[in-house]
Design a protein around this motif. Structure first.
Motif, PDB file in Angstrom:
ATOM      1  N   LEU A   1      21.771  68.586  40.704  1.00 60.21           N
ATOM      2  CA  LEU A   1      21.822  67.464  39.770  1.00 60.21           C
ATOM      3  C   LEU A   1      20.636  66.517  39.919  1.00 60.21           C
ATOM      4  O   LEU A   1      20.288  65.798  38.975  1.00 60.21           O
ATOM      5  N   HIS A   2      20.002  66.514  41.079  1.00 57.15           N
ATOM      6  CA  HIS A   2      18.880  65.597  41.281  1.00 57.15           C
ATOM      7  C   HIS A   2      17.693  65.926  40.379  1.00 57.15           C
ATOM      8  O   HIS A   2      16.835  65.082  40.130  1.00 57.15           O
ATOM      9  N   LYS A   3      17.653  67.164  39.860  1.00 59.92           N
ATOM     10  CA  LYS A   3      16.498  67.588  39.072  1.00 59.92           C
ATOM     11  C   LYS A   3      16.412  66.862  37.736  1.00 59.92           C
ATOM     12  O   LYS A   3      15.309  66.584  37.243  1.00 59.92           O
ATOM     13  N   ASP A   4      17.543  66.561  37.109  1.00 58.80           N
ATOM     14  CA  ASP A   4      17.543  65.984  35.764  1.00 58.80           C
ATOM     15  C   ASP A   4      17.909  64.508  35.729  1.00 58.80           C
ATOM     16  O   ASP A   4      17.575  63.811  34.766  1.00 58.80           O
ATOM     17  N   ALA A   5      18.615  64.039  36.733  1.00 59.73           N
ATOM     18  CA  ALA A   5      19.024  62.630  36.741  1.00 59.73           C
ATOM     19  C   ALA A   5      17.822  61.721  36.980  1.00 59.73           C
ATOM     20  O   ALA A   5      16.822  62.126  37.573  1.00 59.73           O
ATOM     21  N   THR A   6      17.922  60.486  36.513  1.00 59.02           N
ATOM     22  CA  THR A   6      16.848  59.521  36.717  1.00 59.02           C
ATOM     23  C   THR A   6      16.732  59.117  38.168  1.00 59.02           C
ATOM     24  O   THR A   6      15.630  59.006  38.718  1.00 59.02           O
ATOM     25  N   GLN A   7      17.871  58.919  38.819  1.00 59.53           N
ATOM     26  CA  GLN A   7      17.866  58.428  40.192  1.00 59.53           C
ATOM     27  C   GLN A   7      19.259  58.572  40.796  1.00 59.53           C
ATOM     28  O   GLN A   7      20.239  58.817  40.088  1.00 59.53           O
ATOM     29  N   VAL A   8      19.330  58.432  42.108  1.00 55.69           N
ATOM     30  CA  VAL A   8      20.621  58.332  42.786  1.00 55.69           C
ATOM     31  C   VAL A   8      21.242  56.978  42.457  1.00 55.69           C
ATOM     32  O   VAL A   8      20.559  55.955  42.443  1.00 55.69           O
ATOM     33  N   VAL A   9      22.536  56.989  42.158  1.00 54.58           N
ATOM     34  CA  VAL A   9      23.272  55.734  41.971  1.00 54.58           C
ATOM     35  C   VAL A   9      24.209  55.600  43.157  1.00 54.58           C
ATOM     36  O   VAL A   9      25.253  56.249  43.223  1.00 54.58           O
ATOM     37  N   PHE A  10      23.807  54.776  44.114  1.00 52.29           N
ATOM     38  CA  PHE A  10      24.578  54.626  45.340  1.00 52.29           C
ATOM     39  C   PHE A  10      25.653  53.560  45.146  1.00 52.29           C
ATOM     40  O   PHE A  10      25.718  52.888  44.113  1.00 52.29           O
ATOM     41  N   GLY A  11      26.522  53.406  46.146  1.00 52.53           N
ATOM     42  CA  GLY A  11      27.583  52.418  46.067  1.00 52.53           C
ATOM     43  C   GLY A  11      27.040  50.993  46.096  1.00 52.53           C
ATOM     44  O   GLY A  11      25.883  50.745  46.437  1.00 52.53           O
ATOM     45  N   GLU A  12      27.916  50.045  45.760  1.00 52.43           N
ATOM     46  CA  GLU A  12      27.506  48.648  45.675  1.00 52.43           C
ATOM     47  C   GLU A  12      28.685  47.764  46.057  1.00 52.43           C
ATOM     48  O   GLU A  12      29.826  48.035  45.688  1.00 52.43           O
ATOM     49  N   GLY A  13      28.394  46.700  46.797  1.00 53.59           N
ATOM     50  CA  GLY A  13      29.427  45.751  47.174  1.00 53.59           C
ATOM     51  C   GLY A  13      29.297  45.334  48.618  1.00 53.59           C
ATOM     52  O   GLY A  13      28.409  45.797  49.348  1.00 53.59           O
ATOM     53  N   PRO A  14      30.184  44.471  49.076  1.00 56.61           N
ATOM     54  CA  PRO A  14      30.137  44.002  50.466  1.00 56.61           C
ATOM     55  C   PRO A  14      30.328  45.161  51.440  1.00 56.61           C
ATOM     56  O   PRO A  14      31.180  46.029  51.219  1.00 56.61           O
ATOM     57  N   VAL A  15      29.555  45.164  52.499  1.00 54.13           N
ATOM     58  CA  VAL A  15      29.666  46.265  53.457  1.00 54.13           C
ATOM     59  C   VAL A  15      30.852  46.080  54.401  1.00 54.13           C
ATOM     60  O   VAL A  15      31.107  46.952  55.244  1.00 54.13           O
ATOM     61  N   ASP A  16      31.550  44.964  54.261  1.00 52.44           N
ATOM     62  CA  ASP A  16      32.783  44.779  55.035  1.00 52.44           C
ATOM     63  C   ASP A  16      33.986  44.661  54.110  1.00 52.44           C
ATOM     64  O   ASP A  16      35.005  44.068  54.471  1.00 52.44           O
ATOM     65  N   ALA A  17      33.875  45.238  52.901  1.00 49.74           N
ATOM     66  CA  ALA A  17      34.945  45.124  51.911  1.00 49.74           C
ATOM     67  C   ALA A  17      36.231  45.767  52.418  1.00 49.74           C
ATOM     68  O   ALA A  17      36.214  46.840  53.017  1.00 49.74           O
TER      69      ALA A  17
END
Length: 465
Positions: free
Chosen positions: A285-301
């Motif tokens: 999937l990395h070949k066609d996608a624009t970029q990795v979409v990683f997680g987001e939010g507090p790291v102690d959630a």
């Protein structure tokens, strides 16, 4: 009945001469027996030539057939000679047949040719020389077990690549030896005749281990391209199973070290993990996608939500849940009394999978292999953040977290236990499900039910109070 005895299993010239003579005499394919050596299978037996037959003027075949024969004859299939002769006879009355890729005989011969070419490639890619000292100087010896009779066909490649080096390539059926000027053939060998290692190999193994990146390993593709049978002859691949097995432990150690060094502030460790994921090539999937979409939010959630994959807008923005489904998700969180800024949001698959329709990119559901490849990142995110409750939004997220297919209607609203670490988990629908509902009344009812799921989950951690 005619019997043709060929000298070698890869005797292209012998087969061609015999086949032309037979075709000139209009001998039907079913009247020909093709053998190797006097007993029909001895690799180094003598040859018996057919009496020469005059070849009629104008007797020719397409160049594509000659190329096909060169690729097919080295195959190990005993029927290869008869199949090629059958095609030759048909081509005399149907010269365009060679272009008919739907013809069963053409398909079968193409398949044999592909296997031979693949075996040639594997020999070039996976053969490893090891140094052996001698009175005339060092000689480099390699052991290889081809599936087909490709050693002679590959000799020119190794002569060109290692022209100034004295080397030997040993295989079970045939050995070839190059002294810098002359190529000689010898009988087959045993694996024990080849050396087991040398000092250069130890240096290479150390270097390979130091650059190994598990994020870039695609296990399925690697096994398809390089089956395990070749691993035992390659010094670096002997390290791969242990490196993969230890990769998660190393990652976990990095995270725990970051926790200790920063007295519980793990933002730096999370950023390192995110940066490593940006180079992920564990699935196509990395070949066609624009970029990795990683997680987001507090790291102690205390609360982590796992969705399916980024959509079109998420792929462009590089942030999870910012498109239409994300807006629906935000509204539901607000109605449930959950602050979006207080939760960690990520996806089971980090790259956008889509089908191109004109200028539009339409969502495509991730496959099992893609989900499995990305489980590495979900596991590391959970290990880093240590949420009290993890919520799977939809079937893809549930499969990622639980490692198996789950029916949402069967597990929705139940408090579950994650098999990886015993953490608390819940499963509900993905907000995109609400967007797809055709009836407005049904959409409102399902939205209310989704909000109720979130409210119950919030109550578990006190976020809704």
């Amino acid at each position: 009945m005619r019997t043709v005895i060929l000298a070698e299993p890869d005797d292209v010239e012998g087969w061609r001469d015999a086949a032309r003579a037979l075709a000139a005499d209009a001998v039907p394919p079913e009247q020909v027996i093709w053998q190797l050596g006097e007993a029909g299978g001895d690799l180094f037996a003598g040859t018996t030539a057919l009496p020469p037959s005059p070849v009629p003027a104008g007797f020719s075949v397409p160049r594509a057939f000659i190329d096909l024969a060169h690729d097919v004859v080295p195959h190990s299939d005993p029927a290869r000679f008869a199949l090629l002769y059958t095609l030759l006879v048909r081509l005399r009355t149907q010269p365009g047949l060679i272009e008919d890729r739907a013809d069963p005989l053409i398909r079968r011969l193409d398949h044999l040719a592909t296997q031979v070419r693949r075996d040639i490639h594997k020999m070039r890619a996976f053969l490893r020389f090891r140094e052996v000292p001698g009175a005339e100087g060092p000689r480099f010896v390699a052991w290889f077990e081809p599936e087909h009779h490709i050693v002679r066909a590959n000799a020119a490649f190794f002569i060109e690549r290692f022209a100034s080096m004295r080397w030997s390539i040993l295989t079970p059926a045939l050995s070839i030896h190059w002294d810098g000027k002359t190529l000689e053939e010898g009988p087959g060998a045993m694996k024990g005749d080849a050396p087991g290692g040398d000092p250069v190999e130890d240096v290479w193994k150390t270097y390979y281990a130091s650059i190994f990146n598990p994020a870039r390993v695609k296990i399925g593709a690697m096994l398809k391209e390089m089956p395990r049978k070749y691993w035992k002859n390659m010094p670096e691949t002997a390290l791969v199973p242990g490196l993969i097995a230890a990769a998660q432990a190393r990652e976990s150690g990095m995270i725990e070290t970051a926790r200790a060094c920063t007295h519980g502030n793990i933002r730096d460790a999370w950023e390192a993990l995110r940066d490593e994921a940006a180079d992920c090539m564990r699935c196509p999937l990395h070949k066609d996608a624009t970029q990795v979409v990683f997680g987001e939010g507090p790291v102690d959630a205390a609360l982590m939500f796992v969705g399916e994959q980024p959509g079109d807008q998420e792929d462009l923005a590089g942030k999870p849940f910012v498109g239409p489904a994300g807006q629906m998700f935000d509204r539901a969180l607000a109605d449930a009394g959950i602050d979006r800024a207080s939760v960690y949001v990520t996806n089971a698959v980090k790259h956008f999978k889509f089908e191109q329709r004109g200028k539009r990119r339409l969502h495509a559901r991730p496959g099992a292999g893609e989900i499995e490849a990305c489980r590495w990142w979900i596991d590391q995110e959970r290990l880093l953040i240590k949420p009290r409750v993890t919520v799977a939004l939809g079937a893809t997220a549930a499969r990622s977290l639980f490692g198996k297919t789950m029916t949402i209607s069967h597990v929705r609203g139940q408090q579950l236990v994650l098999p990886s670490d015993g953490g608390e988990a819940w499963v509900t629908v993905h907000p995109s499900y609400l967007l797809r509902l055709p009836d407005e009344a049904m959409k409102q009812a399902e939205f209310a039910r989704f909000v109720e799921d979130l409210r119950r989950i919030a109550d578990r951690i006190g976020a809704g109070k």
